[in-house]
Design an enzyme around this catalytic site. Structure first.
Site, PDB file in Angstrom:
ATOM      1  CB  SER A  24     -17.824  -3.424  14.768  1.00 11.72           C
ATOM      2  OG  SER A  24     -19.176  -3.163  15.082  1.00 11.72           O
ATOM      3  CB  THR A 156       5.624  -3.503 -28.054  1.00 15.62           C
ATOM      4  OG1 THR A 156       6.690  -3.778 -28.956  1.00 15.62           O
ATOM      5  CG2 THR A 156       4.542  -2.725 -28.798  1.00 15.62           C
ATOM      6  CG  HIS A 157       7.980  -6.892 -26.231  1.00 17.10           C
ATOM      7  ND1 HIS A 157       7.538  -8.136 -25.813  1.00 17.10           N
ATOM      8  CD2 HIS A 157       7.397  -6.679 -27.443  1.00 17.10           C
ATOM      9  CE1 HIS A 157       6.753  -8.660 -26.745  1.00 17.10           C
ATOM     10  NE2 HIS A 157       6.643  -7.796 -27.745  1.00 17.10           N
ATOM     11  CB  SER A 278      18.386  10.421  -0.469  1.00 16.71           C
ATOM     12  OG  SER A 278      19.361   9.784   0.331  1.00 16.71           O
ATOM     13  CE  LYS A 284      18.520   8.814  -5.520  1.00 17.87           C
ATOM     14  NZ  LYS A 284      18.128   7.424  -5.412  1.00 17.87           N
ATOM     15  CG  ASN A 286      14.664   9.358  -4.064  1.00 14.78           C
ATOM     16  OD1 ASN A 286      15.465   9.192  -4.987  1.00 14.78           O
ATOM     17  ND2 ASN A 286      14.999   9.248  -2.796  1.00 14.78           N
ATOM     18  CD  GLU A 291      10.040   5.146  -5.729  1.00 17.23           C
ATOM     19  OE1 GLU A 291      11.067   4.783  -6.295  1.00 17.23           O
ATOM     20  OE2 GLU A 291      10.054   5.747  -4.651  1.00 17.23           O
ATOM     21  CE1 TYR A 318     -24.105  -9.000  10.014  1.00 19.29           C
ATOM     22  CE2 TYR A 318     -24.421 -10.402  11.940  1.00 19.29           C
ATOM     23  CZ  TYR A 318     -23.753  -9.380  11.294  1.00 19.29           C
ATOM     24  OH  TYR A 318     -22.717  -8.737  11.930  1.00 19.29           O
ATOM     25  CD  GLN A 323     -18.433  -6.599  14.267  1.00 19.92           C
ATOM     26  OE1 GLN A 323     -19.592  -6.427  14.629  1.00 19.92           O
ATOM     27  NE2 GLN A 323     -17.455  -6.877  15.102  1.00 19.92           N
ATOM     28  CE  LYS A 326     -19.361  -2.766   9.884  1.00 22.31           C
ATOM     29  NZ  LYS A 326     -19.934  -3.955   9.285  1.00 22.31           N
TER      30      LYS A 326
HETATM   31  N1  ARG Z   1     -21.631  -4.674  14.134  1.00 22.68           N
HETATM   32  C1  ARG Z   1     -22.354  -5.545  13.284  1.00 22.68           C
HETATM   33  C2  ARG Z   1     -21.688  -5.616  11.894  1.00 22.68           C
HETATM   34  O1  ARG Z   1     -20.911  -4.756  11.631  1.00 22.68           O
HETATM   35  C3  ARG Z   1     -23.753  -5.064  13.137  1.00 22.68           C
HETATM   36  C4  ARG Z   1     -24.769  -6.135  12.894  1.00 22.68           C
HETATM   37  C5  ARG Z   1     -24.893  -6.993  14.089  1.00 22.68           C
HETATM   38  N2  ARG Z   1     -25.978  -7.904  13.966  1.00 22.68           N
HETATM   39  C6  ARG Z   1     -26.085  -8.925  14.777  1.00 22.68           C
HETATM   40  N3  ARG Z   1     -27.121  -9.685  14.615  1.00 22.68           N
HETATM   41  N4  ARG Z   1     -25.189  -9.200  15.661  1.00 22.68           N
HETATM   42  O2  ARG Z   1     -21.915  -6.501  11.131  1.00 22.68           O
END
Ligand code: ARG
Length: 462
Positions: A24, A156-157, A278, A284, A286, A291, A318, A323, A326
Site C-alpha cells: 500500500s 418548478t419543473h 473549442s 465558442k 464553454n 460541467e 481487521y 487496505q 484509502k
Molecule cells: N497497510 C495496511 C492497511 O492499509 C496496514 C495495516 C496492516 N495490518 C496488518 N495486520 N496486515 O490496512
C-alpha cells in the site's frame, strides 16, 4: 521474488506478484506526517509509562524527526519496496536509531497504527473542507445581498413559475452549504476519538496510557472498545458521504450555471478566466468548470459505494480488505477540496446579467397566482373559482400576445367585472415577488432577513 518484510514466520521469499498486490506504500505514503505524529506520541507515552528508557525515547524521537525531514526533502524516498508507510517509517527509524528503533513497535500493531493515521488524516481534511465551505457561504451571501431586488423567474419543473429575486435563489444554495458544513462538523466531533493503543485487536498487557496519546494527538478521548476501533471505518464513510451530499448540491448549482450561461438564458456570464474554448469552433466559450464539477459528483458517489461494499460483511476485527479504504477517500478529499476552491472563485467572478433575468420574468405569466390570491382575499371567492377565472385571463393575455402583467383594467374586467382597479399594480412582477413575504419567502424584506441571520451564523462559526 522479494524479501519478506513484516513476517517472522514465513521463510520463503514472497512472490513479486504478492508484493505488488499487497503493497500500500504507493498510496498510503501521503500519510507519512500522520504516521510520524502518531509514533512521536506513542514513543513519548512508552517512556512516560516506564516501558522504554529515556535514552531509547530520545533516539527514537530524533530518528522520527529526521525521517520526516528526509521524506520532506526527498532524501528518503517512499518509492521503495516497503509494504506500507508504517513499515517504511519504522525501517528508516531503525536504520538511524539502531536497537532503540526496534522498541518503537512495543505495545502497538499496524492495526491501531493505520486506524490512527487514517483518522488523523480524515479529521484534518474534514476541518479543511468545512472551512472552504464557509468561504463559499461568505461569497454567496455577499453576492446575495447585492441582489435582493434583482428579479429572476423562479421555476418548478424547469418551467417559469413565480417571480423571485436572485439573492433569494443564492440563499437557497447557502442553506444547503450550511447543512453540509454542519454535517462535516458533526462528523468531526463524533469521530474525535483515538484508536491508538488498541494494538492488534484486544489491547495490550503493557501498562500504556491511552488518555495521554489521545490528548497529545488532539483527540477528545480514547475510543471505548479495541475490537471495534481496529476495524471501524465509519469515520471514512462519514467523510465520503458528506462529500457526496455536498457535491450533489454543487452539481445542482453547476447545472443551473450551465443553463444560465447558455445563449437561451444568458442570466450569467462566466469570467474568461473560467471558460474554455473549442479546438475547432473559434467562436465558442464553454462552461467546462461547472460541467466538471457536475461530473465529479459521479466519482465521489463511486468512492462511497466502493467503501461501503468493502466493509460489508467483514468479520471482526481487521481484515486486509480494509487496505482498500484509502484511495477512494484520498480521491474524494482531493476532488472536494479543489471543487470548493474553484466554485468560490468562479461564482465570485461571474457577471450577473440582471436585465436578462428581468426580461425573462415577462415570459410565462409569472404573477398569475397573484390574481387568484387577490380574488380569494378581496372578494372571498372560493380558490377553485378564482383559479378558473385567472385561467381565462391568462388565455386573453396569450391571445393578445402579452404577459399578464401588461393587461389593463378594461382587459381584466372583460373576464370578470368584480376585478377591481388595484389588481393591475399587484400583477407587476416586482410587486408579486414582494407579496411573498411569509417567513422564508422571496420578498426582498424576507430575503434580507435570511441574509442577516446567515451573516450572524457566519460570525459565530469564524
Ligand atoms: N497497510 C495496511 C492497511 O492499509 C496496514 C495495516 C496492516 N495490518 C496488518 N495486520 N496486515 O490496512
Amino acid at each position: 521474488m522479494s524479501k519478506k518484510i513484516a513476517s517472522a514466520r514465513i521463510s520463503t521469499q514472497s512472490s513479486a506478484l504478492l508484493q505488488e498486490l499487497n503493497q500500500s506504500l504507493p498510496f498510503d505514503k501521503v500519510l507519512y506526517q500522520e504516521d510520524i505524529k502518531g509514533s512521536l506520541s506513542h514513543s513519548k507515552m512508552l517512556y512516560k509509562q516506564g516501558i522504554i528508557s529515556k535514552e531509547d525515547y530520545k533516539s527514537i524521537k530524533q530518528a522520527l524527526k529526521q525521517t520526516r525531514d528526509e521524506i520532506k526533502s526527498g532524501k528518503f524516498s517512499l518509492d521503495g519496496d516497503d509494504e506500507d508507510i508504517h513499515m517504511a517509517v519504522e525501517g528508516r527509524v531503525t536504520q538511524i536509531a539502531g536497537d532503540s528503533g526496534k522498541r518503537l513497535h512495543t505495545a502497538r500493531s499496524r492495526n491501531d497504527q493505520v486506524a490512527v493515521d487514517f483518522r488523523l488524516y480524515v479529521q484534518k481534511n474534514t476541518l479543511n473542507i468545512a472551512s472552504l465551505l464557509l468561504e463559499n457561504i461568505k461569497t454567496f451571501t455577499k453576492i446575495a445581498s447585492k441582489h435582493t431586488e434583482t428579479l429572476l423567474p423562479g421555476m418548478t419543473h424547469l418551467q417559469h413559475a413565480q417571480p423571485i429575486n436572485f439573492g433569494y435563489h443564492l440563499m437557497a444554495y447557502v442553506s444547503m452549504f450550511k447543512r453540509d458544513y454542519e454535517r462535516f462538523m458533526d462528523a468531526y466531533n463524533r469521530n474525535n476519538l483515538s484508536p491508538l493503543g488498541c494494538a492488534a485487536l484486544a489491547g495490550t498487557p503493557h501498562n500504556i496510557n491511552r488518555e495521554m496519546t489521545a490528548k497529545e494527538l488532539g483527540f477528545k478521548a480514547p475510543t471505548l472498545n479495541c475490537l471495534d476501533s481496529t476495524s471501524d471505518r465509519d469515520f471514512a464513510l462519514d467523510i465520503l458521504y458528506n462529500i457526496s451530499t455536498m457535491m450533489m448540491h454543487i452539481s445542482r448549482l453547476s447545472e443551473e450555471l450551465i443553463l444560465w450561461s447558455s445563449s437561451e438564458f444568458g442570466f450569467v456570464t462566466l469570467s474568461d478566466a473560467h471558460a474554455t474554448g473549442s479546438s475547432i469552433m473559434p467562436q465558442k466559450k464553454n462552461p467546462d468548470i461547472p460541467e466538471l464539477l457536475r461530473g465529479k459528483s459521479g466519482r465521489v458517489y463511486g468512492n462511497l459505494i466502493s467503501l461501503l461494499t468493502v466493509m460489508k460483511s467483514l468479520p471482526l476485527a481487521y481484515n486486509k480488505d480494509m487496505q482498500e479504504d484509502k484511495e477512494g477517500v484520498f480521491d474524494s478529499v482531493r476532488t472536494a477540496t479543489l471543487s470548493l476552491k474553484v466554485l468560490n472563485e468562479m461564482v465570485d467572478m461571474m457577471r450577473v446579467n440582471s436585465d436578462k433575468m428581468k426580461s425573462a420574468c415577462m415570459i410565462g405569466h409569472l404573477s398569475a397566482t397573484d390574481l387568484a390570491d387577490y380574488l380569494v382575499r378581496e372578494i372571498n371567492m372560493p380558490f377553485r373559482d378564482a383559479y378558473h377565472i385567472t385561467g381565462s385571463v391568462v388565455n386573453l393575455a396569450e391571445k393578445k400576445g402579452v404577459d399578464i402583467s401588461q393587461l389593463n383594467i378594461q382587459d381584466l374586467q372583460k373576464i370578470d367585472k368584480r376585478i377591481g382597479e388595484g389588481v393591475v399594480a399587484l400583477l407587476d412582477n416586482k410587486a408579486s415577488m414582494n407579496a411573498r413575504n411569509s417567513q422564508g419567502g422571496t420578498a426582498t424584506s424576507e430575503t434580507k432577513k435570511q441574509i442577516k441571520s446567515m451573516k450572524k451564523w457566519i460570525k459565530r462559526e469564524k
